[in-house]
Design a protein around this motif. Structure first.
Motif, PDB file in Angstrom:
ATOM      1  N   GLY A 124       0.836  -1.206   0.000  1.00  0.00           N
ATOM      2  CA  GLY A 124       0.000   0.000   0.000  1.00  0.00           C
ATOM      3  C   GLY A 124       0.871   1.256   0.000  1.00  0.00           C
ATOM      4  N   TYR A 125       1.961   1.204   0.736  1.00  0.00           N
ATOM      5  CA  TYR A 125       2.825   2.390   0.813  1.00  0.00           C
ATOM      6  C   TYR A 125       3.545   2.618  -0.522  1.00  0.00           C
ATOM      7  CZ  TYR A 125       6.259   5.743   2.393  1.00  0.00           C
ATOM      8  OH  TYR A 125       7.033   6.868   2.520  1.00  0.00           O
ATOM      9  N   VAL A 126       4.100   1.528  -1.086  1.00  0.00           N
ATOM     10  CA  VAL A 126       4.812   1.666  -2.367  1.00  0.00           C
ATOM     11  C   VAL A 126       3.819   2.085  -3.464  1.00  0.00           C
ATOM     12  CG1 VAL A 126       6.174   0.449  -4.128  1.00  0.00           C
ATOM     13  CG2 VAL A 126       6.596   0.012  -1.715  1.00  0.00           C
ATOM     14  N   GLY A 127       2.611   1.516  -3.419  1.00  0.00           N
ATOM     15  CA  GLY A 127       1.612   1.797  -4.463  1.00  0.00           C
ATOM     16  C   GLY A 127       0.920   3.143  -4.281  1.00  0.00           C
ATOM     17  N   GLY A 186       8.736  -2.684  18.411  1.00  0.00           N
ATOM     18  CA  GLY A 186       9.639  -3.668  17.811  1.00  0.00           C
ATOM     19  C   GLY A 186       8.907  -4.660  16.928  1.00  0.00           C
ATOM     20  N   MET A 187       9.665  -5.675  16.506  1.00  0.00           N
ATOM     21  CA  MET A 187       9.085  -6.763  15.706  1.00  0.00           C
ATOM     22  C   MET A 187       9.669  -8.070  16.218  1.00  0.00           C
ATOM     23  SD  MET A 187       9.179  -5.697  11.692  1.00  0.00           S
ATOM     24  CE  MET A 187       8.290  -4.319  11.025  1.00  0.00           C
ATOM     25  N   SER A 188       8.907  -9.130  16.102  1.00  0.00           N
ATOM     26  CA  SER A 188       9.450 -10.450  16.440  1.00  0.00           C
ATOM     27  C   SER A 188      10.422 -10.845  15.321  1.00  0.00           C
ATOM     28  CB  SER A 188       8.319 -11.473  16.523  1.00  0.00           C
ATOM     29  OG  SER A 188       7.822 -11.693  15.217  1.00  0.00           O
ATOM     30  N   SER A 189      11.211 -11.906  15.549  1.00  0.00           N
ATOM     31  CA  SER A 189      12.139 -12.281  14.475  1.00  0.00           C
ATOM     32  C   SER A 189      11.380 -12.773  13.238  1.00  0.00           C
ATOM     33  CB  SER A 189      13.195 -13.270  14.953  1.00  0.00           C
ATOM     34  OG  SER A 189      12.562 -14.376  15.470  1.00  0.00           O
ATOM     35  N   GLU A 190      10.219 -13.400  13.449  1.00  0.00           N
ATOM     36  CA  GLU A 190       9.395 -13.832  12.294  1.00  0.00           C
ATOM     37  C   GLU A 190       8.900 -12.631  11.497  1.00  0.00           C
ATOM     38  OE1 GLU A 190       8.728 -16.747  10.857  1.00  0.00           O
ATOM     39  OE2 GLU A 190      10.247 -17.410  12.289  1.00  0.00           O
ATOM     40  N   GLU A 191       8.458 -11.622  12.237  1.00  0.00           N
ATOM     41  CA  GLU A 191       7.976 -10.407  11.564  1.00  0.00           C
ATOM     42  C   GLU A 191       9.115  -9.729  10.798  1.00  0.00           C
ATOM     43  OE1 GLU A 191       6.386  -8.313  15.045  1.00  0.00           O
ATOM     44  OE2 GLU A 191       4.856  -7.491  13.717  1.00  0.00           O
ATOM     45  N   THR A 192      10.298  -9.662  11.431  1.00  0.00           N
ATOM     46  CA  THR A 192      11.433  -8.993  10.774  1.00  0.00           C
ATOM     47  C   THR A 192      11.804  -9.740   9.494  1.00  0.00           C
ATOM     48  OG1 THR A 192      12.222  -8.398  12.972  1.00  0.00           O
ATOM     49  CG2 THR A 192      13.762  -8.056  11.181  1.00  0.00           C
ATOM     50  N   TYR A 193      11.734 -11.062   9.552  1.00  0.00           N
ATOM     51  CA  TYR A 193      12.045 -11.869   8.369  1.00  0.00           C
ATOM     52  C   TYR A 193      11.032 -11.572   7.252  1.00  0.00           C
ATOM     53  CZ  TYR A 193      12.572 -15.967   5.392  1.00  0.00           C
ATOM     54  OH  TYR A 193      12.748 -16.789   4.318  1.00  0.00           O
ATOM     55  N   ALA A 194       9.733 -11.594   7.612  1.00  0.00           N
ATOM     56  CA  ALA A 194       8.687 -11.348   6.598  1.00  0.00           C
ATOM     57  C   ALA A 194       8.804  -9.923   6.051  1.00  0.00           C
ATOM     58  CB  ALA A 194       7.305 -11.564   7.220  1.00  0.00           C
ATOM     59  N   PHE A 195       9.095  -8.991   6.935  1.00  0.00           N
ATOM     60  CA  PHE A 195       9.248  -7.579   6.541  1.00  0.00           C
ATOM     61  C   PHE A 195      10.395  -7.454   5.528  1.00  0.00           C
ATOM     62  CE2 PHE A 195      11.330  -3.449   7.712  1.00  0.00           C
ATOM     63  CZ  PHE A 195      10.305  -2.593   7.346  1.00  0.00           C
ATOM     64  N   THR A 196      11.523  -8.116   5.802  1.00  0.00           N
ATOM     65  CA  THR A 196      12.681  -8.059   4.899  1.00  0.00           C
ATOM     66  C   THR A 196      12.318  -8.662   3.540  1.00  0.00           C
ATOM     67  OG1 THR A 196      14.083  -8.375   6.832  1.00  0.00           O
ATOM     68  CG2 THR A 196      15.141  -8.679   4.687  1.00  0.00           C
ATOM     69  N   GLN A 197      11.629  -9.796   3.594  1.00  0.00           N
ATOM     70  CA  GLN A 197      11.265 -10.487   2.358  1.00  0.00           C
ATOM     71  C   GLN A 197      10.353  -9.599   1.485  1.00  0.00           C
ATOM     72  OE1 GLN A 197       9.220 -14.210   3.016  1.00  0.00           O
ATOM     73  NE2 GLN A 197      10.644 -15.164   1.586  1.00  0.00           N
ATOM     74  N   LEU A 198       9.426  -8.925   2.134  1.00  0.00           N
ATOM     75  CA  LEU A 198       8.509  -8.055   1.389  1.00  0.00           C
ATOM     76  C   LEU A 198       9.247  -6.853   0.808  1.00  0.00           C
ATOM     77  CD1 LEU A 198       5.595  -8.309   3.941  1.00  0.00           C
ATOM     78  CD2 LEU A 198       5.445  -8.989   1.531  1.00  0.00           C
ATOM     79  N   MET A 199      10.166  -6.300   1.578  1.00  0.00           N
ATOM     80  CA  MET A 199      10.961  -5.163   1.073  1.00  0.00           C
ATOM     81  C   MET A 199      11.832  -5.617  -0.098  1.00  0.00           C
ATOM     82  SD  MET A 199      10.999  -2.467   3.454  1.00  0.00           S
ATOM     83  CE  MET A 199      12.586  -2.097   4.108  1.00  0.00           C
ATOM     84  N   LEU A 200      12.445  -6.800   0.052  1.00  0.00           N
ATOM     85  CA  LEU A 200      13.302  -7.347  -1.001  1.00  0.00           C
ATOM     86  C   LEU A 200      12.503  -7.504  -2.297  1.00  0.00           C
ATOM     87  CD1 LEU A 200      15.850  -8.901  -2.043  1.00  0.00           C
ATOM     88  CD2 LEU A 200      14.938 -10.931  -0.930  1.00  0.00           C
ATOM     89  N   HIS A 201      11.317  -8.107  -2.184  1.00  0.00           N
ATOM     90  CA  HIS A 201      10.532  -8.394  -3.392  1.00  0.00           C
ATOM     91  C   HIS A 201       9.674  -7.217  -3.851  1.00  0.00           C
ATOM     92  CE1 HIS A 201      12.097 -12.355  -3.769  1.00  0.00           C
ATOM     93  NE2 HIS A 201      11.862 -12.595  -2.486  1.00  0.00           N
ATOM     94  N   ALA A 252      10.759  -0.243  -1.851  1.00  0.00           N
ATOM     95  CA  ALA A 252      10.033   0.014  -0.596  1.00  0.00           C
ATOM     96  C   ALA A 252      10.987   0.622   0.425  1.00  0.00           C
ATOM     97  CB  ALA A 252       9.441  -1.286  -0.059  1.00  0.00           C
ATOM     98  N   ASP A 253      12.222   0.103   0.451  1.00  0.00           N
ATOM     99  CA  ASP A 253      13.200   0.651   1.403  1.00  0.00           C
ATOM    100  C   ASP A 253      13.559   2.080   1.038  1.00  0.00           C
ATOM    101  OD1 ASP A 253      15.317   0.629   3.483  1.00  0.00           O
ATOM    102  OD2 ASP A 253      16.568   0.864   1.709  1.00  0.00           O
ATOM    103  N   PRO A 275      14.696  -3.796  14.036  1.00  0.00           N
ATOM    104  CA  PRO A 275      14.042  -4.516  12.920  1.00  0.00           C
ATOM    105  C   PRO A 275      13.953  -3.675  11.643  1.00  0.00           C
ATOM    106  CG  PRO A 275      12.471  -4.111  14.703  1.00  0.00           C
ATOM    107  CD  PRO A 275      13.820  -3.714  15.210  1.00  0.00           C
ATOM    108  N   LEU A 276      13.752  -2.369  11.789  1.00  0.00           N
ATOM    109  CA  LEU A 276      13.678  -1.524  10.583  1.00  0.00           C
ATOM    110  C   LEU A 276      15.044  -1.426   9.916  1.00  0.00           C
ATOM    111  CD1 LEU A 276      11.318   1.395  11.786  1.00  0.00           C
ATOM    112  CD2 LEU A 276      10.700  -0.660  10.494  1.00  0.00           C
ATOM    113  N   ILE A 277      16.107  -1.316  10.708  1.00  0.00           N
ATOM    114  CA  ILE A 277      17.455  -1.260  10.125  1.00  0.00           C
ATOM    115  C   ILE A 277      17.766  -2.597   9.456  1.00  0.00           C
ATOM    116  CG2 ILE A 277      19.938  -1.074  10.617  1.00  0.00           C
ATOM    117  CD1 ILE A 277      19.312   0.787  12.929  1.00  0.00           C
ATOM    118  N   ALA A 278      17.430  -3.680  10.156  1.00  0.00           N
ATOM    119  CA  ALA A 278      17.747  -5.013   9.615  1.00  0.00           C
ATOM    120  C   ALA A 278      17.025  -5.228   8.285  1.00  0.00           C
ATOM    121  CB  ALA A 278      17.354  -6.090  10.623  1.00  0.00           C
ATOM    122  N   GLY A 279      15.743  -4.884   8.220  1.00  0.00           N
ATOM    123  CA  GLY A 279      14.986  -5.057   6.978  1.00  0.00           C
ATOM    124  C   GLY A 279      15.538  -4.185   5.870  1.00  0.00           C
ATOM    125  N   SER A 280      15.910  -2.969   6.232  1.00  0.00           N
ATOM    126  CA  SER A 280      16.408  -2.009   5.253  1.00  0.00           C
ATOM    127  C   SER A 280      17.747  -2.481   4.663  1.00  0.00           C
ATOM    128  CB  SER A 280      16.570  -0.659   5.969  1.00  0.00           C
ATOM    129  OG  SER A 280      17.330   0.231   5.226  1.00  0.00           O
TER     130      SER A 280
END
Ligand code: URA
Length: 454
Positions: free
Chosen positions: A27-30, A49-64, A160-161, A178-183
């Motif tokens: 939604g943000y990118v679009g 913060g984010m859980s490690s699962e959330e951080t992983y999913a967040f990174t994956q979404l930013m990557l793709h 997205a990043d 988590p935001l730095i890690a995803g970025s």
């Protein structure tokens, strides 16, 4: 699902599902989620913060959110390095050509200066003509031809990043693990790498000032890298004083060139060889199948190979080829006297004799931004000549009136205040300070260990 509901959920500390995170990021990118709602979400994440699962999913979404570059047509394991940022941190400049000269391809997508920390892109652009804005096709061509390429984040890489980072910068939401890690990891994973070495800085000049925060960030980054199937090793390193003697873009290019030509600036070369050794070790074809002991000795072997690449001149040659291939005018490297000088310079001298006990990296980083070497606003234009050259490092003996540092700027109005700030950044005491290690710990999939070269 509505964005209000998801902001509220995060504000209350709930863990969001991958679908919910997807709704927010797409939604943000679009453009359906405006900056003000994204800002609220980022601030809620900052506090909850984010859980490690959330951080992983967040990174994956930013990557793709963008293109994931495929470099599989280039033989060998492609390895990159990323630093969380520091003052005088020019390590990428000698490191990438050294590792490439050892036969390990280095595809590097770097960032610009951020706050008080410098950025590799700004340093490279201090070389007249150097083009950091290659298309993905050109990026692939250069790495295939030379074995090393250094560019900036393109619009195709983790968009997205790119958008979110600009927003975080102005909403005080940068310093969030988590935001730095995803970025960081979304950009690195998009480059086409097979393995990654991370330099996580701690100390006054770092974004993570305490050791504990640096460990937490390192574990998040290393965990994500390994989970994406890219062997990732992190080093926690000290950033309480600047690295090397040079701060500022052209100054740092010239200091890196000196190192590539064989000058031993101890902290720069210690860090370059350890990070480079780890990259060469990870770039070995069968690295994952080696035993733990063999891997440790491979770090040593990697370091030896990096040292030989400097000694033989192969690393400097790689650097020259890369600069030429990316449009840089090598004559300025060969004849630095051609480079324009700053309009003003001043040397700051010691007020008393003794030993330099501390040099405040944060203060020197902020002063160099004021001199023109960094940006105070996103659209500020960098002055590549501006910066500081240290004459002394922590532990050095100094006599009253001896130079501590010289600075360069085109801005006359700040000369007096910069001189004062730089003088205050040095502490001089009667007894030499205890030497503290530059490389504190190593973090890999097995955990955190104190770093020791055995
Ligand atoms: N560098 C990045 O690329 N992202 C961050 O969030 C912080 C540092």
């Amino acid at each position: 699902m509505t964005i209000n509901e998801l902001i509220r959920k995060k504000r209350e500390g709930a863990v969001l599902s991958p679908e919910e995170l997807h709704f927010i990021i797409s939604g943000y990118v679009g453009g359906t989620i405006p900056d003000y709602q994204m800002s609220a979400f980022l601030m809620a994440t900052f506090f909850r913060g984010m859980s490690s699962e959330e951080t992983y999913a967040f990174t994956q979404l930013m990557l793709h959110s963008g293109e994931v570059v495929d470099l599989s047509f280039i033989p060998g394991k492609k390895v990159d390095k990323h630093s969380t940022g520091g003052v005088g941190d020019k390590i990428s400049l000698p490191l990438a050509p050294i590792v490439a000269a050892c036969g390990v391809p280095v595809p590097m997508i770097s960032g610009r200066g951020l706050g008080h920390t410098g950025g590799t892109l700004d340093k490279l652009e201090a070389i007249p003509g150097f083009n950091t804005a290659l298309s993905i096709e050109e990026y692939k061509n250069v790495i295939a031809e030379i074995g090393v390429v250094m560019i900036g984040q393109t619009k195709e890489i983790a968009p997205a990043d790119k958008k979110m980072y600009a927003l975080r910068d102005v909403t005080a939401t940068v310093e969030c693990i988590p935001l730095i890690a995803g970025s960081i990891m979304s950009k690195k994973l998009a480059e086409g790498i097979d393995a990654l070495v991370l330099d996580i800085k701690t100390g006054r000049g770092a974004f993570m000032p305490t050791y504990e925060q640096a460990v937490e960030l390192a574990q998040a980054l290393v965990g994500i890298g390994n989970r994406f199937g890219k062997e990732t090793i992190g080093f926690i390193t000290d950033m309480s004083q600047p690295l090397g003697y040079a701060i500022g873009n052209w100054n740092e290019i010239m200091e890196s060139v000196d190192c590539l030509r064989g000058k031993n600036i101890p902290d720069i070369m210690e860090l370059t060889y350890v990070l480079g050794g780890a990259m060469v070790m990870l770039g070995q074809p069968k690295a994952d199948q080696l035993s733990a002991e063999k891997k440790a000795s491979s770090l040593k072997e990697g370091i030896e190979r990096c040292k030989n690449a400097v000694k033989s001149g192969a690393a400097y040659e790689k650097f020259v080829r890369m600069v030429k291939r990316q449009g840089g005018d090598i004559s300025f490297i060969e004849h630095p006297e051609k480079y324009l000088s700053s309009k003003f310079s001043r040397t700051v001298a010691a007020q008393e004799s003794g030993y330099v006990t501390t040099i405040d990296a944060l203060e020197l980083g902020l002063t160099s931004v004021q001199l023109g070497a960094g940006r105070m606003k996103v659209d500020d234009v960098i002055d590549p000549k501006a910066g500081i050259l240290l004459a002394k490092k922590t532990g050095d003996a100094v006599k009253k009136e001896e130079p501590l540092a010289t600075f360069f700027t085109d801005n006359k109005s700040i000369v007096d205040s910069a001189a004062e700030r730089i003088a205050k950044a040095f502490t001089i005491g009667n007894i030499p300070p205890q030497r503290s290690p530059l490389i504190l710990s190593i973090v890999d999939k097995n955990g955190v260990k104190p770093f020791a070269m055995s």
